[in-house]
Scaffold this motif. Sequence first.
Motif, mmCIF file in Angstrom:
data_model
loop_
_atom_site.group_PDB
_atom_site.id
_atom_site.type_symbol
_atom_site.label_atom_id
_atom_site.label_comp_id
_atom_site.label_asym_id
_atom_site.label_seq_id
_atom_site.Cartn_x
_atom_site.Cartn_y
_atom_site.Cartn_z
ATOM 1 N N PRO A 400 -7.178 67.743 93.144
ATOM 2 C CA PRO A 400 -8.018 68.450 94.120
ATOM 3 C C PRO A 400 -9.001 69.436 93.496
ATOM 4 O O PRO A 400 -10.111 69.597 93.998
ATOM 5 N N VAL A 401 -8.627 70.072 92.387
ATOM 6 C CA VAL A 401 -9.541 71.023 91.755
ATOM 7 C C VAL A 401 -10.686 70.281 91.084
ATOM 8 O O VAL A 401 -11.857 70.674 91.186
ATOM 9 N N SER A 402 -10.364 69.184 90.409
ATOM 10 C CA SER A 402 -11.411 68.369 89.805
ATOM 11 C C SER A 402 -12.363 67.827 90.862
ATOM 12 O O SER A 402 -13.594 67.813 90.669
ATOM 13 N N THR A 403 -11.818 67.395 91.986
ATOM 14 C CA THR A 403 -12.663 66.887 93.071
ATOM 15 C C THR A 403 -13.651 67.952 93.529
ATOM 16 O O THR A 403 -14.842 67.687 93.708
ATOM 17 N N LEU A 404 -13.162 69.171 93.718
ATOM 18 C CA LEU A 404 -14.035 70.265 94.156
ATOM 19 C C LEU A 404 -15.150 70.516 93.153
ATOM 20 O O LEU A 404 -16.332 70.587 93.515
ATOM 21 N N VAL A 405 -14.806 70.671 91.883
ATOM 22 C CA VAL A 405 -15.765 71.127 90.874
ATOM 23 C C VAL A 405 -16.727 70.019 90.462
ATOM 24 O O VAL A 405 -17.921 70.269 90.256
ATOM 25 N N TYR A 406 -16.242 68.786 90.360
ATOM 26 C CA TYR A 406 -17.073 67.727 89.792
ATOM 27 C C TYR A 406 -17.552 66.682 90.798
ATOM 28 O O TYR A 406 -18.502 65.954 90.503
ATOM 29 N N SER A 407 -16.911 66.568 91.957
ATOM 30 C CA SER A 407 -17.166 65.398 92.810
ATOM 31 C C SER A 407 -17.414 65.752 94.268
ATOM 32 O O SER A 407 -17.084 64.977 95.158
ATOM 33 N N SER A 408 -18.009 66.910 94.530
ATOM 34 C CA SER A 408 -18.151 67.329 95.923
ATOM 35 C C SER A 408 -19.597 67.631 96.276
ATOM 36 O O SER A 408 -20.453 67.816 95.410
ATOM 37 N N THR A 409 -19.850 67.693 97.566
ATOM 38 C CA THR A 409 -21.143 68.109 98.102
ATOM 39 C C THR A 409 -20.897 69.054 99.270
ATOM 40 O O THR A 409 -19.768 69.198 99.748
ATOM 41 N N MET A 410 -21.974 69.657 99.767
ATOM 42 C CA MET A 410 -21.837 70.535 100.925
ATOM 43 C C MET A 410 -21.255 69.801 102.131
ATOM 44 O O MET A 410 -20.612 70.424 102.982
ATOM 45 N N GLN A 411 -21.485 68.491 102.219
ATOM 46 C CA GLN A 411 -20.934 67.732 103.337
ATOM 47 C C GLN A 411 -19.419 67.853 103.411
ATOM 48 O O GLN A 411 -18.836 67.750 104.495
ATOM 49 N N ASN A 412 -18.775 68.047 102.264
ATOM 50 C CA ASN A 412 -17.314 68.114 102.238
ATOM 51 C C ASN A 412 -16.771 69.439 102.787
ATOM 52 O O ASN A 412 -15.587 69.519 103.114
ATOM 53 N N ILE A 413 -17.612 70.450 102.842
ATOM 54 C CA ILE A 413 -17.162 71.744 103.368
ATOM 55 C C ILE A 413 -17.172 71.654 104.883
ATOM 56 O O ILE A 413 -18.217 71.711 105.532
ATOM 57 N N GLU A 414 -15.992 71.515 105.456
ATOM 58 C CA GLU A 414 -15.871 71.271 106.895
ATOM 59 C C GLU A 414 -15.833 72.578 107.690
ATOM 60 O O GLU A 414 -16.489 72.702 108.732
ATOM 61 N N SER A 415 -15.033 73.541 107.207
ATOM 62 C CA SER A 415 -14.879 74.797 107.938
ATOM 63 C C SER A 415 -14.774 75.952 106.952
ATOM 64 O O SER A 415 -14.243 75.789 105.845
ATOM 65 N N VAL A 416 -15.274 77.109 107.374
ATOM 66 C CA VAL A 416 -15.277 78.311 106.534
ATOM 67 C C VAL A 416 -14.891 79.497 107.409
ATOM 68 O O VAL A 416 -15.452 79.666 108.505
ATOM 69 N N ALA A 417 -13.945 80.305 106.937
ATOM 70 C CA ALA A 417 -13.495 81.446 107.725
ATOM 71 C C ALA A 417 -13.507 82.721 106.891
ATOM 72 O O ALA A 417 -13.218 82.701 105.694
ATOM 73 N N VAL A 418 -13.827 83.825 107.533
ATOM 74 C CA VAL A 418 -13.750 85.166 106.956
ATOM 75 C C VAL A 418 -12.969 86.040 107.925
ATOM 76 O O VAL A 418 -13.236 86.033 109.140
ATOM 77 N N ASP A 419 -12.003 86.770 107.418
ATOM 78 C CA ASP A 419 -11.155 87.617 108.274
ATOM 79 C C ASP A 419 -10.507 86.806 109.393
ATOM 80 O O ASP A 419 -10.313 87.296 110.510
ATOM 81 N N GLY A 420 -10.208 85.534 109.104
ATOM 82 C CA GLY A 420 -9.542 84.708 110.100
ATOM 83 C C GLY A 420 -10.442 84.173 111.187
ATOM 84 O O GLY A 420 -9.981 83.478 112.093
ATOM 85 N N THR A 421 -11.742 84.472 111.109
ATOM 86 C CA THR A 421 -12.713 83.997 112.097
ATOM 87 C C THR A 421 -13.580 82.912 111.481
ATOM 88 O O THR A 421 -14.124 83.104 110.387
ATOM 89 N N PHE A 422 -13.724 81.793 112.155
ATOM 90 C CA PHE A 422 -14.530 80.700 111.623
ATOM 91 C C PHE A 422 -16.010 81.057 111.697
ATOM 92 O O PHE A 422 -16.543 81.346 112.774
ATOM 93 N N LEU A 423 -16.677 81.016 110.533
ATOM 94 C CA LEU A 423 -18.130 81.131 110.483
ATOM 95 C C LEU A 423 -18.756 79.745 110.652
ATOM 96 O O LEU A 423 -19.885 79.626 111.109
ATOM 97 N N MET A 424 -18.010 78.740 110.236
ATOM 98 C CA MET A 424 -18.407 77.346 110.426
ATOM 99 C C MET A 424 -17.147 76.548 110.714
ATOM 100 O O MET A 424 -16.120 76.752 110.062
ATOM 101 N N GLU A 425 -17.218 75.656 111.691
ATOM 102 C CA GLU A 425 -16.067 74.827 112.024
ATOM 103 C C GLU A 425 -16.531 73.401 112.292
ATOM 104 O O GLU A 425 -17.502 73.182 113.035
ATOM 105 N N ASN A 426 -15.862 72.465 111.638
ATOM 106 C CA ASN A 426 -16.229 71.046 111.761
ATOM 107 C C ASN A 426 -17.705 70.817 111.457
ATOM 108 O O ASN A 426 -18.382 70.014 112.111
ATOM 109 N N GLY A 427 -18.190 71.537 110.459
ATOM 110 C CA GLY A 427 -19.556 71.352 109.995
ATOM 111 C C GLY A 427 -20.619 72.077 110.789
ATOM 112 O O GLY A 427 -21.807 71.999 110.451
ATOM 113 N N VAL A 428 -20.226 72.786 111.834
ATOM 114 C CA VAL A 428 -21.190 73.485 112.698
ATOM 115 C C VAL A 428 -21.034 74.994 112.509
ATOM 116 O O VAL A 428 -19.939 75.544 112.700
#
Length: 466
Positions: A400-428
């Motif tokens: 999984p670490v190799s996949t992140l560093v060498y084989s990923s794109t922004m498309q793979n980032i599905e959700s992002v949270a800060v302080d438990g609150t989603f800033l992006m969810e399911n790509g939106v």
Amino acid sequence: MTDLLLTNAIVITVDPQRRILYNGAMAVSGDRIQAVGDSAELLRQYPDAKRIIDCEQKLVFPGFINTHNHLFQTLLKGLGDDMVLKDWLKTMTFPAARFLEPEDCWGGAMLGILEGIHSGMTTEVDYMYPHARPGLSDGVLKAYRDTKIRGVFGRGCMDTGVEFGVVPEIMQDQKTGERDLVRIFDTYHNAENGRIQVWTAPAALWSNTESMLRMLYEISNSYHAGLTVHVSETPFDRAATQTLHGCCGVDCLEKMGITGPNVLMVHCVYLSESDLRKAEEYSLKVSHNPVSNMYLASGVAPVGEMLKHGITVSLGVDGVASNNGQDMLELMKTTALLQKVHTLSPTAITAEKVLEMATIDGARAIGMEQEIGSLEAGKKADFVVFNPYRSAKAVPVHNPVSTLVYSSTMQNIESVAVDGTFLMENGVVTVVPDEEAVLREGQRIAERLALRAGIRNRGAGHRWTT
């Protein structure tokens, strides 16, 4: 009561044991991680979680920490191509800074932060240029609030350096700079439940007098904050600093007493052996910006030597004007490959170390390793959900670490949270009502700034170069 439970995930904790849980789960209560462990166990422990998200075959990482940026420069994307640092500053970047308005700084920051979120960025360290007119800092800080990103805001200062290309319009005398710094600290430092921090950010050692530099560090310490400064980015940087102060690099910081663990040096491409020893001695931190260093042909920072000295090295995308992007994934891959090709050693730096630089070492660089940088109970719930099946590039996943560093794109980032609150969810992106409208407004703001600044290398004015 548990607010959120992520289940059936591969959880890359980056905790002290560097655990990777292949049937893992994470419970979140409020803004903090409640527990990290086996999925079946946490489902038994928290059966009444308000929300359960099945993350089967998805990866969960700590949020990525960007330790250097100039967010307003997002408006200048593509205008600084094919220049060395000195010419880049003199012909495009400094002139544009003369004409900035608060709206420009907000628009540039919104563009940069949104791109960063799409690449998994949860913490942003920005350095805003000194102010040609009032309110520029407030524009960036408004974007921090609007997007709910975790933000460290560095208020820049310059009071000398005309002979080195600094334009007078973005210089400020010490009293004016100090007055605005105090206002910004008193208004914003520790705001938004501590999500926003304020630092001081002298542009470079060669663009500030000794008196200004000492004042900035004193203010940082009085507010229990940090100071970040460009150090030894190019041979020009070292020569100009030597001319002004009679010393350069870490020797110069030492001379001025700027030697605490709350000092974050940026670039550090030309650190000497003496610099490295002193950086280790004083626990100075480093923000490594490889894409920017390559873009401006500045050189390759001695990251391997820094690590041998036990120096904390984090990652920075730098401003878009010297990167053309805000992509943390691109930054991680570039970090690894640049060191390998430069040293002719495939083991010069590993994917695992690069992930540490983007997470826990980034947290150390800004003094927040007890709060963020890893997925551990009690820490802030800043995390990224990575879906390999959103892009063929990431499949198959063996490591999984190799996949992140060498084989990923922004498309793979599905959700992002800060302080438990989603800033992006399911790509939106969820923190703005209409992301495309923000992007279109950013385009309008960028065009108006380029016209005001008289930057002609754009549109029909661009000339093909060979």
